[in-house]
Design an enzyme around this catalytic site. Structure first.
Site, PDB file in Angstrom:
ATOM      1  N   HIS A   1      60.535  42.598  36.324  1.00 57.82           N
ATOM      2  CA  HIS A   1      59.757  43.797  36.595  1.00 57.82           C
ATOM      3  C   HIS A   1      58.410  43.356  37.168  1.00 57.82           C
ATOM      4  CE1 HIS A   1      62.259  45.774  33.206  1.00 57.82           C
ATOM      5  NE2 HIS A   1      62.723  46.169  34.366  1.00 57.82           N
TER       6      HIS A   1
ATOM      7  N   TRP B   1      56.901  39.697  32.810  1.00 58.84           N
ATOM      8  CA  TRP B   1      57.513  38.678  31.940  1.00 58.84           C
ATOM      9  C   TRP B   1      58.914  39.097  31.477  1.00 58.84           C
ATOM     10  CZ3 TRP B   1      52.544  40.526  30.048  1.00 58.84           C
ATOM     11  CH2 TRP B   1      51.461  39.819  30.562  1.00 58.84           C
ATOM     12  N   HIS B   2      59.645  39.776  32.358  1.00 59.55           N
ATOM     13  CA  HIS B   2      61.005  40.219  31.997  1.00 59.55           C
ATOM     14  C   HIS B   2      62.046  39.539  32.894  1.00 59.55           C
ATOM     15  CE1 HIS B   2      59.069  44.187  30.358  1.00 59.55           C
ATOM     16  NE2 HIS B   2      58.896  43.165  29.555  1.00 59.55           N
ATOM     17  N   GLN B   3      61.911  38.222  33.055  1.00 56.58           N
ATOM     18  CA  GLN B   3      62.839  37.482  33.905  1.00 56.58           C
ATOM     19  C   GLN B   3      64.258  37.628  33.372  1.00 56.58           C
ATOM     20  OE1 GLN B   3      60.148  36.197  32.317  1.00 56.58           O
ATOM     21  NE2 GLN B   3      58.821  35.157  33.762  1.00 56.58           N
TER      22      GLN B   3
END
Length: 538
Positions: A325, A473-475
């Site tokens: 995101h 930080w939503h890899q």
């Protein structure tokens, strides 16, 4: 008096657990039934569920350390973990679509993984996410109905009762942000001014339709972070069949022919192998998981050949399909300083960039302090202010993770490739426009003096988007589930073409879930554990 007994019971448990783990660590077995690589949001769930069977010997291997730090346990200190030893500290490649910027890609390192360093938001994901995963895999067990059932089972929900969507007896303590800041209330009021409905909770009904606004659900208990490690694994640390090995790097998965036979680990400078009787489960996160698979000979043949890694199985999709995101931060100055409460992020909103969409494609979290990018900071950062952390819930851009070296200590190449798809630039414009309209709403007038970033007179041009873009930080997505040639795992999370190996973490999502991803990662852990238990009749 009860409190005294509780404290006594806790310290007694802590002593037992510590002594147990010291014993188990000092006498590692040559073979375990199950080896779980990674003690993060998914790995903690899997290790706990497998260790519930006393006959199973479970080894959990975590590269980072324990979670006994105030920066982890105090919800307000989460930003201090970024860039610390609790962060893998990945850096994405310079991105031409962001004017050459190279974004830092933080990922949690240590017991609890992301759930020990994140903003503690618990977001179920949208119904349409799960139904899409079910369609991609051909397995209704990944569908919204089945997943709702798992959420009901694992939650210990503390908010307004919602028996359709929320559970009360599970291991995961979930509560609405306690006594939220008036600025969070102002955001919900501003959303209503713009015709965005308000809900009691950001999960449940809100995530079955167009979206809405609500006070965030958080993994905080008695004012302390309640990570998925704390919820699931820590209560089992005194069990003789669960070994938790920290500060230990899994260098590669070992194979006997096409069957995973164990792992090669490095601990305090010593390299050794540990065998596995049943399965190895890889839960090391969307950047480290493809790296570990490739180091183990699973991945695109040509890429492995270039680094001299013998190919165990050609799996072209490993490391492809990287999603995250991307967010754009707009900041306002406070009239009077307002101290952040809880984690400093208590209200959130999901909405659509275009009315014809069937599900929200924008993800907005309010942050109760200024958050500039390294570039937008030049516009001036107010001493006291709040930020709209607005992002794309369904980015169309795709990046990749590639090996830089066959040395396990070398970080992989992360090509995030954000805003490479023109559709994302369109959605980003709509996202920033919505952020600015929210901040300009009458509900904020008592609290703010002015918009500082981008700044009231400044247009939302594409230059601002390139300068403001940061990661949420939503890899995810780099070892995705599916039935086509680029899928890495099948519906049961089994790695293609080999035996005794599964992947279970954020890398298996075909598309990044709508919202913060720790709750969906817990679902992946629960599904994986159930599938493994059924397979081995545990």
């Amino acid at each position: 008096m009860t409190h005294h007994t509780d404290t006594h019971a806790i310290s007694d448990f802590e002593r037992r657990a510590r002594e147990n783990q010291q014993r188990l660590n000092a006498a590692l077995k040559p073979v375990y039934d199950f080896i779980v690589c990674g003690g993060g949001s998914s790995g903690s769930v899997i290790a706990r569920r497998l260790a519930e069977n006393a006959d199973c010997q479970v080894l959990l291997i975590e590269a980072g350390g324990d979670d006994e730090a105030e920066s982890v346990l105090d919800p307000s200190l989460w930003p201090t973990n970024l860039g610390s030893e609790r962060d893998w500290g990945f850096q994405a490649q310079p991105n031409p679509h962001l004017d050459g910027r190279a974004l830092p890609m933080s990922m949690g390192k240590g017991l609890g993984g992301g759930s020990s360093v994140n903003v503690m938001v618990w977001a179920h994901g949208h119904r349409s996410d799960w139904d899409h995963y079910a369609a991609e895999t051909g397995d209704s067990g990944w569908g919204a109905e089945a997943v709702q059932e798992i959420y009901r089972r694992i939650e210990n929900w503390q908010g307004a009762p919602d028996p359709d969507h929320r559970g009360s007896g599970g291991p995961v303590w979930v509560q609405p942000a306690a006594d939220p800041s008036p600025i969070a209330g102002a955001l919900l009021d501003a959303a209503q001014e713009l015709g965005i409905p308000r809900f009691d909770s950001p999960n449940g009904w809100m995530m079955a339709g167009d979206g809405g606004a609500a006070i965030s659900d958080m993994l905080v208990r008695d004012g302390r972070r309640h990570s998925l490690y704390r919820a699931y694994l820590r209560p089992f640390a005194d069990r003789p069949n669960l070994t938790i090995l920290t500060n230990t790097l899994v260098r590669r998965i070992l194979f006997n022919g096409r069957r995973a036979s164990g792992v090669e680990i490095e601990r305090a400078g010593e390299i050794r192998s540990i065998g596995v009787g049943s399965e190895v489960i890889v839960s090391t996160g969307a950047i480290n998981t493809p790296k570990l698979l490739m180091l183990s000979g699973l991945g695109p043949r040509a890429a492995l050949g270039r680094l001299g890694i013998p190919v165990v199985q050609h799996i072209p999709g490993v490391g492809q399909n990287l999603q995250d995101h991307v967010a754009f931060c707009c900041t306002w100055e406070y009239r009077q300083p307002l101290a952040p409460r809880n984690s400093g992020s208590e209200a959130k909103l999901y909405w659509k960039s275009r009315p014809e969409l069937t599900a929200p494609d924008l993800l907005l979290c309010q942050v109760e302090f200024p958050v500039p990018s390294e570039r937008t900071g030049a516009l001036g950062v107010p001493e006291h202010g709040w930020t709209m952390f607005g992002g794309l819930a369904h980015p169309q851009s795709r990046g990749a993770v590639r090996l830089a070296s066959s040395d396990p200590h070398v970080a992989p190449i992360v090509d995030a490739n954000m805003l490479s798809d023109p559709a994302d630039v369109e959605a980003a414009r709509a996202c920033v426009k919505l952020c600015r309209e929210l901040g300009a709403a009458a509900s904020f007038a008592p609290f703010v003096t002015r918009e500082v970033i981008p700044g009231a007179g400044n247009p939302t041009d594409d230059r601002f988007l390139r300068d403001a873009a940061v990661t949420y930080w939503h890899q995810s997505g780099t070892a995705r589930m599916g039935r086509d040639d680029l899928a890495v795992v099948d519906a049961s999370l089994k790695v293609r073409g080999v035996e005794g190996l599964r992947v279970a973490d954020g890398s298996v999502f075909p598309t990044v879930p709508t919202g913060n991803i720790q709750a969906p990662c817990a679902i992946v852990g629960e599904r994986a554990a159930q599938i493994i238990r059924d397979t081995h009749c545990l």
